[in-house]
Design an enzyme around this catalytic site. Structure first.
Site, mmCIF file in Angstrom:
data_model
loop_
_atom_site.group_PDB
_atom_site.id
_atom_site.type_symbol
_atom_site.label_atom_id
_atom_site.label_comp_id
_atom_site.label_asym_id
_atom_site.label_seq_id
_atom_site.Cartn_x
_atom_site.Cartn_y
_atom_site.Cartn_z
ATOM 1 N N GLY A 1 -5.568 -3.807 4.419
ATOM 2 C CA GLY A 1 -4.601 -4.819 3.764
ATOM 3 C C GLY A 1 -5.319 -6.010 3.770
ATOM 4 O O GLY A 1 -5.548 -6.751 2.529
ATOM 5 N N ARG A 2 -5.771 -6.471 4.822
ATOM 6 C CA ARG A 2 -6.653 -7.836 4.737
ATOM 7 C C ARG A 2 -8.082 -8.043 3.981
ATOM 8 O O ARG A 2 -8.677 -8.864 3.728
ATOM 9 C CB ARG A 2 -6.814 -8.316 6.239
ATOM 10 C CG ARG A 2 -7.644 -7.448 7.032
ATOM 11 C CD ARG A 2 -7.462 -7.715 8.473
ATOM 12 N NE ARG A 2 -8.213 -6.943 9.498
ATOM 13 C CZ ARG A 2 -7.529 -5.642 9.771
ATOM 14 N NH1 ARG A 2 -6.273 -5.364 9.324
ATOM 15 N NH2 ARG A 2 -8.178 -4.824 10.627
ATOM 16 N N GLU B 1 9.623 -5.788 4.666
ATOM 17 C CA GLU B 1 9.569 -7.066 4.077
ATOM 18 C C GLU B 1 9.662 -7.254 2.491
ATOM 19 O O GLU B 1 10.105 -7.821 1.819
ATOM 20 C CB GLU B 1 8.903 -8.090 4.632
ATOM 21 C CG GLU B 1 9.013 -8.155 6.270
ATOM 22 C CD GLU B 1 8.251 -7.508 7.051
ATOM 23 O OE1 GLU B 1 7.778 -7.903 8.185
ATOM 24 O OE2 GLU B 1 7.737 -6.237 6.344
ATOM 25 N N LYS C 1 0.876 -1.161 0.100
ATOM 26 C CA LYS C 1 0.093 -0.043 0.093
ATOM 27 C C LYS C 1 0.940 1.211 -0.086
ATOM 28 O O LYS C 1 0.590 2.197 -0.855
ATOM 29 C CB LYS C 1 -0.990 -0.048 1.098
ATOM 30 C CG LYS C 1 -1.880 1.232 1.254
ATOM 31 C CD LYS C 1 -2.697 1.357 2.544
ATOM 32 C CE LYS C 1 -3.813 0.445 2.514
ATOM 33 N NZ LYS C 1 -4.837 0.436 3.656
ATOM 34 N N GLU D 1 -6.315 -10.371 13.273
ATOM 35 C CA GLU D 1 -5.922 -9.061 12.946
ATOM 36 C C GLU D 1 -7.263 -8.064 13.168
ATOM 37 O O GLU D 1 -6.834 -6.978 13.317
ATOM 38 C CB GLU D 1 -5.253 -8.773 11.666
ATOM 39 C CG GLU D 1 -4.281 -7.663 11.515
ATOM 40 C CD GLU D 1 -3.541 -7.638 10.435
ATOM 41 O OE1 GLU D 1 -2.451 -8.044 10.416
ATOM 42 O OE2 GLU D 1 -3.903 -6.985 9.218
ATOM 43 N N HIS E 1 -6.431 -37.403 10.815
ATOM 44 C CA HIS E 1 -5.128 -38.234 11.192
ATOM 45 C C HIS E 1 -4.107 -37.437 12.248
ATOM 46 O O HIS E 1 -3.166 -37.884 12.190
ATOM 47 C CB HIS E 1 -4.488 -39.042 10.016
ATOM 48 C CG HIS E 1 -5.536 -39.806 9.361
ATOM 49 N ND1 HIS E 1 -5.640 -41.116 9.370
ATOM 50 C CD2 HIS E 1 -6.286 -39.639 8.258
ATOM 51 C CE1 HIS E 1 -6.581 -41.641 8.995
ATOM 52 N NE2 HIS E 1 -7.049 -40.807 8.065
ATOM 53 N N LYS F 1 6.292 -3.326 13.355
ATOM 54 C CA LYS F 1 7.164 -2.947 12.228
ATOM 55 C C LYS F 1 7.963 -1.616 12.739
ATOM 56 O O LYS F 1 9.071 -1.547 12.390
ATOM 57 C CB LYS F 1 5.933 -2.085 11.177
ATOM 58 C CG LYS F 1 5.412 -3.132 10.424
ATOM 59 C CD LYS F 1 4.210 -2.440 9.373
ATOM 60 C CE LYS F 1 3.709 -3.266 8.475
ATOM 61 N NZ LYS F 1 2.794 -2.755 7.678
#
Length: 559
Positions: free
Chosen positions: A267-268, A212, A206, A353, A384, A499
């Site tokens: 963002g999400r 990162e 954004k 979040e 399993h 951050k």
């Protein structure tokens, strides 16, 4: 000041929990043969069965009363109309506008945002069609064969999940790769298989400042210049989804290849925006629009259906019952569809979040539980692995089973086994190993007690439209819970804190600073010793500037 836990409805729900805590879900079916019909619901291509929950009709009525007494009607209207409901960041919340297929305007601060959204859609259309058709060429004149999305969080999880879920719709001549981890082995593993002359990078960030993402983007840019083109060729192989046009252009991306989105897109919630560019490239622009159509259909249902027939509202209220009254700490997401194997991770970010908050919208501490820990993986693998704990452990974990009904051609027997396994598990969680025989259950200490709740959510088929509706369903479920808890589901100060401190440590790693705690100082000393002992000084993302790599060899990598 209104206090949720002191409200009449909340107190009534507490009493109802005490009264019904020992109820058996199977007894609800015995008492009401129509329970399945009453507690199931279809919206478009989605069908929800919520009858296998430890929720009596009285409890459901009181939960609906809780929703009716909340600010849900008002906050829902405010969200869709562009009012500022992200109060801590002073922003509207308009991911729903990104999939708005209506004809009317949508005003934010006196400006209609729909023309901007439609322009970006057209930009996505033109670009995706050019790449998919082969019209878009790399610096050497060859068509694009590999697309690498570089992002993290919402700029990775949404498009990554959707592209993998809709793999059967993927363009046959394109391969897609997603790089998110700042660990250098992640991007190295991807790059060594690629030819720079036929690779397109999408830098999804954004602000164009996420550490990162920028570090990975600069590594990709350096790899491209060392193995293929010059600075002037970067524009043919790098595009961006960002609000920061200036920074993207300084990186070397052409202005016309910066795909805009807006500060009011979290963002999400951003896969409906230009962050969804990999989806359009993979399944085609028409498929991307079909996803928007499915989400829009769920939006309209959420806006218009009464609460007792409203799928997101019902799922949210069921979750509140378990979180706030039954003491559940987690929520399991178990898709019985390998194509949806990344859905639990996507929903984990969406929920945790958004609603991982301990203060209300006024900044006051809350005295009740908020968001659950969301986790899961695909069935039948889970049977399993962790299902043992769900069946016989001491944890109380509600489960969402998700599956598509239509099998892939040639594997109908596999799909039938998959669906019957899911239905068997949902039944086993409810009835336990001894069924209706309470005496046998009491005699066998190794029996599964049952009475474990679950929902079953069925898609007619895993299509772009149904996937869009599914994602929007969970978005609205999370929103409803946030409204009832009176928290802001749209900020993420914990993420911002991490951050900020990471940036401070990165900038000051060569200093002997006393500003950090003793543990951090000690660990920094170990890191400094490692780099000083032969690895060189700590590199910083800021060290990577456009133009530094110019003049490298144009020899193509053979991967």
């Amino acid at each position: 000041m209104f206090q949720l836990t002191r409200s009449v409805t909340w107190q009534a729900l507490k009493r109802l929990y005490d009264e019904t805590a020992n109820d058996r879900i199977r007894d609800y079916f015995n008492a009401d043969p129509q329970r399945f019909e009453k507690m199931s619901l279809r919206v478009g291509g989605l069908f929800l069965d919520y009858s296998k929950h430890q929720i009596s009709s009285d409890v459901l009525d009181k939960l609906l009363e809780l929703a009716n007494h909340s600010a849900l009607v008002q906050r829902r209207a405010q969200m869709f109309s562009g009012d500022i409901i992200n109060v801590t960041e002073n922003r509207p919340v308009l991911h729903t506008a990104l999939r708005n297929l209506g004809e009317g305007p949508l005003m934010v601060d006196g400006q209609d945002v729909m023309p901007e959204i439609q322009r970006t859609r057209e930009q996505i259309k033109q670009f995706s069609e050019a790449v998919r058709s082969g019209e878009w060429k790399g610096y050497s004149g060859e068509r694009i064969k590999d697309v690498v999305n570089i992002g993290i969080g919402g700029s990775d999880l949404g498009p990554n999940m959707a592209c993998r879920a809709l793999l059967k719709y993927r363009h046959p001549d394109l391969s897609f790769h997603f790089v998110s981890n700042v660990d250098g082995t992640h991007i190295q593993k991807v790059l060594k298989r690629l030819d720079p002359a036929t690779t397109l990078f999408i830098v999804s960030t954004k602000t164009f400042s996420t550490q990162e993402t920028l570090l990975n983007a600069h590594t990709a840019r350096r790899w491209f210049l060392e193995n293929a083109g010059d600075d002037a060729d970067v524009g043919a192989h790098f595009v961006a989804a960002s609000t920061n046009l200036k920074a993207a252009m300084e990186f070397g991306i052409r202005e016309e290849n910066v795909f805009e989105f807006w500060a009011w897109v979290g963002g999400r919630y951003s896969m409906w925006s230009s962050i969804g560019l990999p989806i359009a490239l993979s399944i085609g622009y028409d498929g991307f629009i079909a996803m928007l159509e499915g989400a829009y259909e769920m939006d309209q249902h959420f806006l218009n259906a009464p609460f007792h027939d409203n799928m997101p509202v019902l799922m949210a209220l069921i979750g509140i019952w378990y979180i706030n009254f039954a003491g559940a700490e987690t929520q399991a997401i178990v898709p019985y569809d390998q194509a949806l194997h990344q859905l639990p991770s996507f929903l984990q970010q969406l929920d945790m979040e958004s609603n991982g908050k301990s203060v209300d919208i006024f900044g006051h501490p809350v005295d009740y539980k908020t968001g659950p820990i969301v986790w899961g993986q695909t069935g039948s693998n889970g049977q399993h692995a962790f299902f043992q704990l769900l069946h016989q452990g001491t944890r109380y974990v509600p489960i969402d089973f998700i599956a598509s009904l239509k099998p892939e051609p040639g594997v109908e027997d596999h799909h039938f086994a998959l669906l019957t396994n899911m239905l068997a598990q949902a039944n086993a969680f409810m009835v336990g190993s001894q069924g209706d025989s309470k005496e046998l259950s009491q005699l066998d200490p190794y029996s599964c007690p049952g009475n474990r709740p679950s929902s079953v959510l069925l898609l007619d088929e895993l299509t772009p439209k149904n996937l869009g509706a599914l994602i929007a369903l969970y978005e609205h479920k999370v929103f409803v819970q946030g409204v009832i808890w009176n928290i802001n589901s749209f900020d993420q100060w914990g993420v911002q804190l991490g951050k900020r401190i990471a940036g401070e440590i990165s900038e000051r790693i060569d200093e002997r600073s006393q500003d950090f705690d003793g543990s951090t100082q000690g660990l920094l000393a170990f890191v400094r010793q490692h780099f000083d002992g032969g690895q060189g000084s700590q590199p910083k993302a800021a060290d990577h500037k456009p133009g530094k790599e110019a003049g490298k060899s144009r020899t193509k990598s053979k991967g």
